[in-house]
Write a protein that holds these residues in place. Sequence first.
Motif, PDB file in Angstrom:
ATOM      1  N   UNK A  12     -11.565 -38.800 -12.059  1.00 13.77           N
ATOM      2  CA  UNK A  12     -12.736 -39.644 -12.261  1.00 13.77           C
ATOM      3  C   UNK A  12     -12.998 -40.418 -10.979  1.00 13.77           C
ATOM      4  N   UNK A  13     -14.202 -40.299 -10.459  1.00 13.82           N
ATOM      5  CA  UNK A  13     -14.573 -41.017  -9.244  1.00 13.82           C
ATOM      6  C   UNK A  13     -15.352 -42.255  -9.663  1.00 13.82           C
ATOM      7  N   UNK A  14     -14.977 -43.395  -9.137  1.00 12.01           N
ATOM      8  CA  UNK A  14     -15.644 -44.616  -9.566  1.00 12.01           C
ATOM      9  C   UNK A  14     -15.690 -45.617  -8.421  1.00 12.01           C
ATOM     10  N   UNK A  15     -16.685 -46.504  -8.471  1.00 12.21           N
ATOM     11  CA  UNK A  15     -16.784 -47.530  -7.431  1.00 12.21           C
ATOM     12  C   UNK A  15     -15.918 -48.721  -7.738  1.00 12.21           C
ATOM     13  N   UNK A  16     -15.663 -48.918  -9.009  1.00 12.14           N
ATOM     14  CA  UNK A  16     -14.832 -50.044  -9.406  1.00 12.14           C
ATOM     15  C   UNK A  16     -13.821 -49.532 -10.413  1.00 12.14           C
ATOM     16  N   UNK A  17     -12.562 -49.461  -9.982  1.00 12.49           N
ATOM     17  CA  UNK A  17     -11.558 -48.822 -10.834  1.00 12.49           C
ATOM     18  C   UNK A  17     -11.338 -49.583 -12.129  1.00 12.49           C
ATOM     19  N   UNK A  18     -11.782 -50.822 -12.185  1.00 17.42           N
ATOM     20  CA  UNK A  18     -11.580 -51.576 -13.417  1.00 17.42           C
ATOM     21  C   UNK A  18     -12.694 -51.350 -14.425  1.00 17.42           C
ATOM     22  N   UNK A  19     -13.737 -50.682 -14.000  1.00 17.24           N
ATOM     23  CA  UNK A  19     -14.791 -50.328 -14.941  1.00 17.24           C
ATOM     24  C   UNK A  19     -14.302 -49.210 -15.842  1.00 17.24           C
ATOM     25  N   UNK A  20     -15.063 -48.967 -16.861  1.00 16.60           N
ATOM     26  CA  UNK A  20     -14.731 -47.831 -17.706  1.00 16.60           C
ATOM     27  C   UNK A  20     -14.980 -46.546 -16.938  1.00 16.60           C
ATOM     28  N   UNK A  21     -13.995 -45.717 -16.884  1.00 16.73           N
ATOM     29  CA  UNK A  21     -14.206 -44.399 -16.317  1.00 16.73           C
ATOM     30  C   UNK A  21     -13.735 -43.404 -17.363  1.00 16.73           C
ATOM     31  N   UNK A  22     -14.282 -42.215 -17.355  1.00 11.64           N
ATOM     32  CA  UNK A  22     -13.920 -41.282 -18.414  1.00 11.64           C
ATOM     33  C   UNK A  22     -12.439 -40.896 -18.361  1.00 11.64           C
ATOM     34  N   UNK A  23     -11.938 -40.462 -19.493  1.00  9.96           N
ATOM     35  CA  UNK A  23     -10.548 -40.056 -19.569  1.00  9.96           C
ATOM     36  C   UNK A  23     -10.245 -38.969 -18.554  1.00  9.96           C
ATOM     37  N   UNK A  24      -9.179 -39.110 -17.811  1.00  8.90           N
ATOM     38  CA  UNK A  24      -8.916 -38.173 -16.732  1.00  8.90           C
ATOM     39  C   UNK A  24      -7.448 -38.227 -16.348  1.00  8.90           C
ATOM     40  N   UNK A  25      -7.095 -37.365 -15.390  1.00 11.57           N
ATOM     41  CA  UNK A  25      -5.714 -37.370 -14.909  1.00 11.57           C
ATOM     42  C   UNK A  25      -5.527 -38.355 -13.776  1.00 11.57           C
ATOM     43  N   UNK A  26      -6.614 -38.670 -13.097  1.00 14.39           N
ATOM     44  CA  UNK A  26      -6.505 -39.567 -11.957  1.00 14.39           C
ATOM     45  C   UNK A  26      -7.823 -40.292 -11.778  1.00 14.39           C
ATOM     46  N   UNK A  27      -7.764 -41.448 -11.165  1.00 12.39           N
ATOM     47  CA  UNK A  27      -8.977 -42.199 -10.869  1.00 12.39           C
ATOM     48  C   UNK A  27      -9.040 -42.387  -9.365  1.00 12.39           C
ATOM     49  N   UNK A  28     -10.142 -41.975  -8.789  1.00 21.29           N
ATOM     50  CA  UNK A  28     -10.306 -42.050  -7.338  1.00 21.29           C
ATOM     51  C   UNK A  28     -11.374 -43.078  -7.022  1.00 21.29           C
ATOM     52  N   UNK A  29     -11.023 -44.055  -6.218  1.00 23.22           N
ATOM     53  CA  UNK A  29     -12.004 -45.022  -5.763  1.00 23.22           C
ATOM     54  C   UNK A  29     -12.974 -44.302  -4.825  1.00 23.22           C
ATOM     55  N   UNK A  30     -14.279 -44.515  -5.043  1.00 22.30           N
ATOM     56  CA  UNK A  30     -15.299 -43.808  -4.276  1.00 22.30           C
ATOM     57  C   UNK A  30     -15.116 -43.919  -2.777  1.00 22.30           C
ATOM     58  N   UNK A  31     -14.530 -45.034  -2.314  1.00 25.96           N
ATOM     59  CA  UNK A  31     -14.369 -45.220  -0.873  1.00 25.96           C
ATOM     60  C   UNK A  31     -13.381 -44.232  -0.278  1.00 25.96           C
TER      61      UNK A  31
END
Lengths: 797, 53
Positions: A702-721
Amino acid sequence: MAAKTLTLTTCYHCGNDCADEHLLLDDKDFCCNGCREVYRVLSKSGLDNYYAYNDHPGANRTAKETRWDYLLEPTIARDLVEYTDDQLTIVTFYIPHIHCSSCIWLLEQLNKFNPAIAYSRVDFLRKQVNIRFNNQDINLKQVVEVLNSIGYEPLISLQDVVKKQTLSQKDDLVRKIAVAGFCFGNVMLLSFPEYLGISSFEESFKVFFGWLNMAFAIPVFFYSGFGYLRSAWTSLKHRTLTIDFPLALGIIVLFVRSFIEVYTHAGSGFVDTLCGLTFFILVGKFVQRKTYYHLSFERDYRSFFPVAVQVIEEGGERPVPLADLQVGQRIRVRHQEIIPADAILLKGEAMIDFSFVTGESIAVNKTLGEVIYAGGRQTGGALELEVVKPVSQSYLTRLWNNEAFTRSQDQRIETFSQRVSKYFSVALLLVAFSALAYWMPTDTTRAWASFTAVLIIACPCALALSTPFTMSAALGIFDRNLFYLKNAAVVEQIAAIDTIVLDKTGTISLNSANTVQFSGFLNDDDKRLICSLCANSSHPLSQLISRNWVCAHPAFVSSYYEVPGRGILGEIENCEVKIGSARFVLDQDKDVNQSNNTEVHVKIAGHYRGYFSIQHHYRDGFADLKKLRQQYKLYLLSGDHGHERQALSDVFELPGTMYFEQTPQDKLDFISTLQTTSHKVMMLGDGLNDAGALKQADAGIAVTDNVNNFSPGSDAILDGRSLKKLPAFLKFSKDAVRVVYCSFGISLTYNAVGLSYAVTGRLSPLIAAILMPLSTVTIISFTSLATHLAAKTRKLL
Amino acid sequence: MSILYFLIGCSVLLALVFLCAFFWAQRDGQNDDLYTPSVRILLDDKPPAGEEK
């Protein structure tokens, strides 16, 4: 203009520039009314100290209006609170904004605002606050309002995964480690005289030490190590050989042989090896379990959708929990709220932002009587809708019935240790039985001694440790680079992939940061006219244009007319201004030409002046993804229309790698089609529309600008930067797997050395006691050193 | 040398006390949040001197 920049002040509360508005209170500047109100509340309660710990600790408070009425509904409140009786209620809120020590200080002073709040404690890393309050004097809604009034709006969702995660972690692994460590330490001390040698004069001590050691071995065997025995037993029942099998075999043999030796006074046994082994493998398990408590990787639609929906009934509105929403009910959806279920529009002007569902960022106009799919966000006034499908059956949530959401996530890629442990176990048993068979005819005691010794010395402690330690070191390095993995196994999943599928909007392009460029000629007066007209429209494109061209003195719009989905028309200072699509402005079908960008045409007083082209911004490092083409197959899956095909073809140059107008189900199907042709697929996506594909993929990120926001269920969360580091991440994950291979090689070498002693049947407890910790220490230091070295070469440290 | 029996008994007992103390701390939730208390201890109840208006 220059003078204005010089006097530009920053908000005392949130630290933003006071650009549009400038408010003063107590000689302090505020950017908006919200920030000033928070300051007023704080200073009234004598809590100015909040600002003493940090500069601008607050959150920006512009235009946030949330309704908390649903918290009064007992069924909803019951799901949120942890404990309640007729006096006291305990509740934990997740507050994304917690970011500094001021936040901790203020949130722990909640009783200053309302004495009915008895206690509040912040968990900084999890961004949670635990509140106990007297429910006679204050209710849940008021508590949330207190939090909101000081700028800490809690994020409330019925699927509170953060809480669930912490609950599920509450097994007694730490206690097992403590017991094993305690026994290990004592046993080492008590084995000391044995290794030095005890004279016949002190023979009685030998028995005493032996039995004392056995006493320590009992909790280690029956408590700390019991989980391994049980899991080995279940894996045997399922006819699979996991790493737990040889470990359990080792533990059992160590225990039984030690007991027999101590009982028959034949020797001192291997109790220290048993305790050490158990201790180290438990520590390995603990290291492997490293998770980010503040991030949630398991989310479904419930965390995106509102907790409650306003249902219109006779005599007013009533908040109803989302799950209880029924077909035929009339609901009200306000500005910035999400449509919870497929529904027919009955009343109101619908401007639905479907970026959540399709990725298309431009709001869509819907007419009365049309069905609006769940997941769209209303961006205008309040709407009245009639539900036509239950939430669980609606367009978007149907995805969740897919089997991708029910299967176990951890079984997708067989990890290296799983693959190896099968062969390892077989080889181990083969050597052990050969040794038994070799000595049996000549020396029965020696035969049993060698048999047990092989099982002891070959116990794959180092193998069991190399993966967790390498992967957790890798996890730490990814973490530093703003790439958060669900668990250590994901590193191997990422290393195994050969195909990368990217979503467009929100993943590689930014939703909010668009640039507007005008092709044609406009003088200042024209700009003022356009800006004044656009300010009247709530259409995102108009908003974008008026934001880009801030005009000082807006002109008076004497007549205004908006054709939904086409454009706007107005008369300003006796001058007709027409802005909108080519079809609307030029009466021709220019919309379908080959342009890549969204275009807005302008006609002033009957003269065509040119058009605005709105360009989407790609994330930093989008061009770097080209490098991935050598090793990976790249695909683009977008719910958006294809008007950016040209700009994207630089990266996705091969034909048949770009797919537009894909529904969430299409995306999921596309991934599974790739998987049936034995590709290992990594999916990068951001919204709820990618959730299915993320689940289906072998590695969903899941790519997101703010990791504390809701992001969809995934194996990893990648900060957009950090998207630009993706090629490095992929290389590094392969390095990490290579480190595991190497450490396995080292561990085998130790085993080979140990085995050469073991098969002769003359393994002394001393050699076992030296070899076991030595191999452990080597493996742990090798993996952490090698992983860090690899990270250095990939420029991730 | 029989004193060894006594001494070892004492040392094991002492170690058990520490083990129990750890269990108690764990059950009490003292290891649940390992960061916030370190910040909390630096926060004063009264405003720092010189900061008052």
